[in-house]
Design a protein around this motif. Structure first.
Motif, mmCIF file in Angstrom:
data_model
loop_
_atom_site.group_PDB
_atom_site.id
_atom_site.type_symbol
_atom_site.label_atom_id
_atom_site.label_comp_id
_atom_site.label_asym_id
_atom_site.label_seq_id
_atom_site.Cartn_x
_atom_site.Cartn_y
_atom_site.Cartn_z
ATOM 1 N N ALA A 303 -67.604 -60.189 -27.304
ATOM 2 C CA ALA A 303 -68.917 -59.665 -27.677
ATOM 3 C C ALA A 303 -69.198 -58.310 -27.043
ATOM 4 O O ALA A 303 -70.171 -57.646 -27.402
ATOM 5 C CB ALA A 303 -70.009 -60.656 -27.271
ATOM 6 N N GLU A 304 -68.380 -57.878 -26.084
ATOM 7 C CA GLU A 304 -68.606 -56.593 -25.436
ATOM 8 C C GLU A 304 -68.415 -55.445 -26.434
ATOM 9 O O GLU A 304 -67.454 -55.423 -27.190
ATOM 10 C CB GLU A 304 -67.642 -56.419 -24.267
ATOM 11 C CG GLU A 304 -67.854 -57.440 -23.145
ATOM 12 C CD GLU A 304 -66.875 -57.232 -22.008
ATOM 13 O OE1 GLU A 304 -67.169 -56.413 -21.120
ATOM 14 O OE2 GLU A 304 -65.802 -57.866 -22.042
ATOM 15 N N THR A 305 -69.314 -54.483 -26.404
ATOM 16 C CA THR A 305 -69.294 -53.395 -27.381
ATOM 17 C C THR A 305 -68.181 -52.388 -27.089
ATOM 18 O O THR A 305 -67.620 -52.349 -25.994
ATOM 19 C CB THR A 305 -70.644 -52.670 -27.406
ATOM 20 O OG1 THR A 305 -70.900 -52.127 -26.107
ATOM 21 C CG2 THR A 305 -71.768 -53.616 -27.796
ATOM 22 N N ILE A 306 -67.904 -51.562 -28.088
ATOM 23 C CA ILE A 306 -66.920 -50.490 -27.979
ATOM 24 C C ILE A 306 -67.633 -49.166 -28.257
ATOM 25 O O ILE A 306 -68.368 -49.051 -29.229
ATOM 26 C CB ILE A 306 -65.774 -50.649 -29.002
ATOM 27 C CG1 ILE A 306 -65.163 -52.045 -28.929
ATOM 28 C CG2 ILE A 306 -64.706 -49.588 -28.791
ATOM 29 C CD1 ILE A 306 -64.199 -52.334 -30.069
ATOM 30 N N ARG A 307 -67.423 -48.199 -27.393
ATOM 31 C CA ARG A 307 -67.932 -46.854 -27.638
ATOM 32 C C ARG A 307 -66.794 -46.008 -28.194
ATOM 33 O O ARG A 307 -65.691 -46.011 -27.653
ATOM 34 C CB ARG A 307 -68.488 -46.246 -26.353
ATOM 35 C CG ARG A 307 -69.819 -46.887 -25.907
ATOM 36 C CD ARG A 307 -70.312 -46.273 -24.617
ATOM 37 N NE ARG A 307 -69.455 -46.641 -23.492
ATOM 38 C CZ ARG A 307 -69.359 -45.946 -22.362
ATOM 39 N NH1 ARG A 307 -70.043 -44.805 -22.217
ATOM 40 N NH2 ARG A 307 -68.572 -46.358 -21.382
ATOM 41 N N VAL A 376 -62.598 -49.482 -35.327
ATOM 42 C CA VAL A 376 -61.879 -49.750 -34.080
ATOM 43 C C VAL A 376 -62.088 -51.215 -33.734
ATOM 44 O O VAL A 376 -63.202 -51.746 -33.859
ATOM 45 C CB VAL A 376 -62.394 -48.860 -32.927
ATOM 46 C CG1 VAL A 376 -61.685 -49.214 -31.623
ATOM 47 C CG2 VAL A 376 -62.176 -47.387 -33.263
ATOM 48 N N ARG A 377 -61.027 -51.881 -33.307
ATOM 49 C CA ARG A 377 -61.158 -53.275 -32.889
ATOM 50 C C ARG A 377 -60.448 -53.474 -31.560
ATOM 51 O O ARG A 377 -59.375 -52.919 -31.313
ATOM 52 C CB ARG A 377 -60.598 -54.227 -33.941
ATOM 53 C CG ARG A 377 -59.108 -54.106 -34.170
ATOM 54 C CD ARG A 377 -58.624 -55.021 -35.280
ATOM 55 N NE ARG A 377 -57.172 -54.964 -35.425
ATOM 56 C CZ ARG A 377 -56.478 -55.546 -36.390
ATOM 57 N NH1 ARG A 377 -57.115 -56.206 -37.340
ATOM 58 N NH2 ARG A 377 -55.165 -55.460 -36.426
ATOM 59 N N ALA A 378 -61.084 -54.253 -30.707
ATOM 60 C CA ALA A 378 -60.513 -54.606 -29.407
ATOM 61 C C ALA A 378 -60.243 -56.104 -29.396
ATOM 62 O O ALA A 378 -61.087 -56.895 -29.829
ATOM 63 C CB ALA A 378 -61.484 -54.231 -28.289
ATOM 64 N N VAL A 379 -59.078 -56.478 -28.890
ATOM 65 C CA VAL A 379 -58.668 -57.880 -28.869
ATOM 66 C C VAL A 379 -58.560 -58.344 -27.430
ATOM 67 O O VAL A 379 -58.005 -57.636 -26.572
ATOM 68 C CB VAL A 379 -57.309 -58.058 -29.591
ATOM 69 C CG1 VAL A 379 -56.903 -59.528 -29.621
ATOM 70 C CG2 VAL A 379 -57.379 -57.487 -31.005
ATOM 71 N N ASP A 380 -59.108 -59.552 -27.139
ATOM 72 C CA ASP A 380 -58.985 -60.090 -25.786
ATOM 73 C C ASP A 380 -57.818 -61.068 -25.724
ATOM 74 O O ASP A 380 -57.140 -61.325 -26.727
ATOM 75 C CB ASP A 380 -60.300 -60.724 -25.320
ATOM 76 C CG ASP A 380 -60.718 -61.923 -26.154
ATOM 77 O OD1 ASP A 380 -59.827 -62.603 -26.727
ATOM 78 O OD2 ASP A 380 -61.928 -62.213 -26.242
ATOM 79 N N ARG A 385 -61.930 -60.859 -31.116
ATOM 80 C CA ARG A 385 -61.995 -59.426 -31.379
ATOM 81 C C ARG A 385 -63.431 -58.928 -31.287
ATOM 82 O O ARG A 385 -64.388 -59.672 -31.483
ATOM 83 C CB ARG A 385 -61.495 -59.088 -32.793
ATOM 84 C CG ARG A 385 -60.091 -59.490 -33.108
ATOM 85 C CD ARG A 385 -59.691 -58.912 -34.453
ATOM 86 N NE ARG A 385 -60.702 -59.071 -35.481
ATOM 87 C CZ ARG A 385 -60.909 -60.183 -36.179
ATOM 88 N NH1 ARG A 385 -60.162 -61.249 -35.937
ATOM 89 N NH2 ARG A 385 -61.851 -60.232 -37.106
ATOM 90 N N ARG A 386 -63.523 -57.626 -31.026
ATOM 91 C CA ARG A 386 -64.757 -56.886 -31.220
ATOM 92 C C ARG A 386 -64.473 -55.814 -32.246
ATOM 93 O O ARG A 386 -63.485 -55.074 -32.132
ATOM 94 C CB ARG A 386 -65.244 -56.237 -29.917
ATOM 95 C CG ARG A 386 -66.519 -55.410 -30.085
ATOM 96 C CD ARG A 386 -67.738 -56.287 -30.229
ATOM 97 N NE ARG A 386 -68.936 -55.512 -30.574
ATOM 98 C CZ ARG A 386 -70.160 -56.012 -30.523
ATOM 99 N NH1 ARG A 386 -70.349 -57.265 -30.149
ATOM 100 N NH2 ARG A 386 -71.200 -55.272 -30.850
ATOM 101 N N GLU A 387 -65.293 -55.711 -33.289
ATOM 102 C CA GLU A 387 -65.107 -54.728 -34.344
ATOM 103 C C GLU A 387 -66.277 -53.757 -34.349
ATOM 104 O O GLU A 387 -67.432 -54.176 -34.295
ATOM 105 C CB GLU A 387 -64.993 -55.413 -35.709
ATOM 106 C CG GLU A 387 -63.838 -56.402 -35.800
ATOM 107 C CD GLU A 387 -63.691 -56.996 -37.197
ATOM 108 O OE1 GLU A 387 -64.426 -56.566 -38.109
ATOM 109 O OE2 GLU A 387 -62.850 -57.888 -37.376
ATOM 110 N N GLU A 388 -65.969 -52.457 -34.416
ATOM 111 C CA GLU A 388 -66.995 -51.421 -34.471
ATOM 112 C C GLU A 388 -66.577 -50.365 -35.493
ATOM 113 O O GLU A 388 -65.388 -50.191 -35.790
ATOM 114 C CB GLU A 388 -67.166 -50.731 -33.101
ATOM 115 C CG GLU A 388 -67.521 -51.653 -31.957
ATOM 116 C CD GLU A 388 -69.003 -51.974 -31.886
ATOM 117 O OE1 GLU A 388 -69.746 -51.524 -32.783
ATOM 118 O OE2 GLU A 388 -69.411 -52.674 -30.949
#
Length: 739
Positions: A303-307, A376-380, A385-388
């Protein structure tokens, strides 16, 4: 057997504007003074009490029943599903849409007959594309049977929200203005966990809803823990942005459904989702498969955001992304704007870690300059994932330069019309706006009138003095072109969802031909009704007229010719050999912009062919394969006919013989937005459904992509006015480009 909605206790409230659009006309009462009126919806059975004194949720989920009264085996399967669900005695049942094949009253009635009366009180429905795609009743038919299309209710300490991103007469989804109502609802819910259910899955490789990014930004601050969806006809579990999405198998081929039960574990409250598959006979024990767990307490680390910082260049877009501490991988891509109501599995570009920031670039070679989105997506480490998204403008040489833009609001859905420098645009917000296209900088708004939601284009009268506007509130209006004042109104029992044809005749200045679902009406230019005639099943296309006959594509797979003076049916021609009512509708000319050619031939188009017929008797003259129904054909001065397929292929054929002169792939996809000819060059300008502008040389078919105009979808044919290309889009913005 005919059914009507029962007078059930008001347990739910409409969630969005489209959730209660047209309810009054359907005979369902809503709150007259508040945005949140009561819905006569299904009551929620009392929740059981668990060992901790809390409320234990127990419900079922199913989707894509596709009820079709013509298919006995399918209906028997569905009857078994509902009997099995009733035996489990759930508190309620969520249905994620595509209830029937094409949303007819006969199909809804047959579906209703499948469900035991005691269970019917507990089934909560949202529409799928199959309910709204062919719905010329503008959701009234759905609301008559099931109530609002978007609403919220509480059960077991959890807030449930039915969402409706379906688009009238279109295949994919769009949330648009409804997101404001969703945000307001979530603010009122507070810190209680929420679950969404809708037809289309979102996130990941799913591009069924064009503004998924806006949805995820809207719900990000709130404790939305899960989504139930359908549409894909398979089971899939996906975890992103702090929630768990469960896409479930279609019940149609089943029998399948989901059983959802609340449990308490180390992470607190959670929902255990099991896939239930009935045996071939009622004597067989159902197969139970554990499918997913949905935590109702804290979200996952994803759930953490991506800048995101994007730096577009001629060959690539350089990126810096600051992700959460839990990220073990970050990758990026350009949003596949050309993908329309589908999935996209193409590769992403990995970014390299430098502390908490990630760096890299995405390739843009071959991508048109203009407005795009970067994902952009970040995977833990758990796979969450977080998608922005962020918007970028890619540099490059283009012919089209933005001259001005005007936010009209709602969605600009129908074709634009222009006379001299005046352009008229109609919106689903009810605004009809006339603009002087010749202005520089901020455009001059000539007037704005209110007409009710408009989904198709308007038309000028022959002298240009009036604008004829169709509205889903059952009105056809004539507005003064200079002032926007209403001159006359013609009322219909059903929504007017066809572009009116104003035919120039020798009599009294012309005739207006327009349809409201299953009724074709002929009016004088003064608004007097001359005659009405039935159109089998339904129509959403524009009629054509040659001064003697009127031609309309109908929902029974036929094209019809009516006598212009009396409305008598003269002949009909079957355009498809599909065997049943559902397929005759979707493979027929129901949404065709019919064309009378200079040769006198009449062209009906379907998703399979363009068919030219003799106007006297409907005899076929020529036929050319292609899905040409969704873009108006365009006769050329040299005897050619420009046909545009929904797959973005532009073909020039001979008007007399149908022989192909040339064919070219111009853009990826086109829906309802046909080409417009530039009189200065003879070239055709075409805007794809994804907002990509291309020029096609009509002499030889040479095509060149110019630029990406916007990230919204468009279903509106543009116009040329004051030497500018004026384009309308689903984001409610009217834009003018110098060429």
């Amino acid at each position: 057997m005919e059914h009507t909605p029962s007078n059930r206790p008001p347990a739910e409230t409409p969630l969005t504007r489209r959730g209660f659009l047209g309810l009054s006309a359907a005979g369902i009462a809503i709150g007259a003074t508040a945005a949140w009126g009561p819905w006569p919806g299904a009551g929620v059975a009392a929740a059981a009490t668990d060992d901790h004194g809390g409320r234990t949720l127990r419900f079922a989920v199913l989707t894509d029943t596709h009820a079709n009264e013509d298919e006995a085996t399918r209906m028997a399967n569905l009857r078994r599903i509902f009997a099995a669900v009733e035996a489990e005695n759930p508190q309620f049942v969520l249905h994620c849409g595509d209830i029937t094949d094409y949303g007819s009253d006969e199909s809804f009635s047959a579906y209703r007959d499948l469900i035991p009366s005691a269970l019917w009180e507990r089934v909560r429905h949202v529409p799928g594309n199959h309910e709204i795609r062919w719905d010329t009743s503008a959701r009234r038919r759905f609301q008559h049977w099931f109530g609002p299309t978007s609403y919220g209710f509480d059960a077991g300490g959890v807030h449930f929200m039915a969402l409706d991103p379906t688009q009238l007469l279109q295949e994919p989804g769009l949330f648009a203005d409804d997101l404001a109502a969703l945000e307001e609802e979530l603010r009122g819910v507070g810190d209680r966990p929420s679950l969404l259910f809708l037809h289309y899955p979102v996130g990941g490789a799913n591009y069924y809803v064009n503004d998924t990014d806006a949805l995820l930004r809207t719900i990000a601050p709130f404790p939305v823990r899960g989504i139930f969806a359908g549409h894909r006809h398979l089971n899939e579990v996906d975890r992103f942005n702090g929630l768990t999405q469960v896409t479930t198998n279609a019940a149609r081929p089943g029998p399948f459904y989901l059983r959802v039960t609340e449990r308490h574990g180390r992470q607190g409250r959670m929902l255990v989702v099991e896939h239930m598959a009935l045996g071939a006979t009622d004597a067989e024990v159902p197969t139970v498969e554990a499918l997913a767990e949905i935590p109702l307490e804290k979200p996952s680390a994803s759930a953490e955001t991506i800048r995101i910082a994007a730096r577009p260049g001629p060959d690539e877009v350089a990126l810096t992304a600051v992700a959460g501490r839990s990220a073990v991988a970050v990758d990026a891509r350009l949003h596949p704007q050309s993908v329309f109501g589908a999935r996209d599995e193409r590769a992403w570009m990995p970014l390299a870690a430098r502390g908490r920031s990630w760096h890299g670039a995405v390739d843009r070679v071959g991508v048109a300059p203009g407005i795009h989105r970067v994902q952009v997506r970040a995977v833990d480490e758990t796979g969450g994932r977080r998608e922005e998204w962020t918007e970028v403008e890619l540099p490059g040489s283009t012919r089209a330069r933005l001259a001005w833009e005007l936010d009209i609001g709602g969605q600009l859905q129908g074709a634009l019309i222009a006379r001299d420098s005046t352009v008229v645009a109609c919106s689903t917000s009810g605004h009809v706006t006339a603009v002087d296209a010749a202005g520089r900088g901020k455009p001059r708004r000539i007037w704005t009138a209110e007409a009710g939601p408009v989904h198709r284009g308007a038309a000028f009268t022959p002298d240009g003095g009036e604008v004829i506007v169709p509205s889903t509130d059952g009105r056809l209006l004539a507005l003064d072109t200079g002032t926007g004042r209403t001159i006359w109104t013609s009322h219909f029992e059903k929504p007017v969802l066809t572009t009116p044809l104003v035919a120039t005749t020798a009599e009294h200045g012309g005739r207006i031909l327009v349809s409201a679902e299953d009724t074709l009406r002929c009016l004088t230019v003064d608004g007097a009704t001359l005659w009405e005639a039935p159109v089998p099943v339904r129509t959403a296309g524009r009629a054509a007229c040659d001064g003697e006959r009127v031609y309309v594509g109908a929902g029974d797979g036929r094209g019809y010719a009516y006598d212009l003076h009396t409305g008598t049916v003269l002949w009909s021609v079957l355009t498809t050999d599909r065997p049943d009512r559902y397929r005759q509708l979707i493979y027929g000319p129901w949404d065709d912009w019919v064309e009378v050619l200079p040769t006198g031939a009449v062209v009906f188009s379907t998703v399979a062919d363009a068919i030219a017929v003799d106007p006297r008797d409907g005899r076929e003259i020529w036929r050319t394969p292609g899905s040409y129904i969704f873009a108006p054909s365009l006769p050329l001065p040299d005897g050619g006919l420009l046909l545009t397929s929904e797959w973005g292929v532009v073909t020039a054929v001979d008007q007399a013989t149908g022989a192909t002169r040339w064919s070219t792939q111009a853009v990826p996809r086109v829906v309802n937005a046909g080409p417009v000819i530039d009189p200065r060059t003879g070239s055709a300008w075409l805007v794809s459904v994804g907002g990509l502008l291309a020029e096609v040389r009509t002499a030889d078919g040479a095509a060149s992509v110019d630029r990406q105009l916007f990230t919204a979808n468009t279903f509106s044919t543009p116009v040329l006015a004051a030497d500018r290309l004026v384009v309308a889009a689903q984001d409610g913005v009217l834009r003018a480009f110098t060429l």
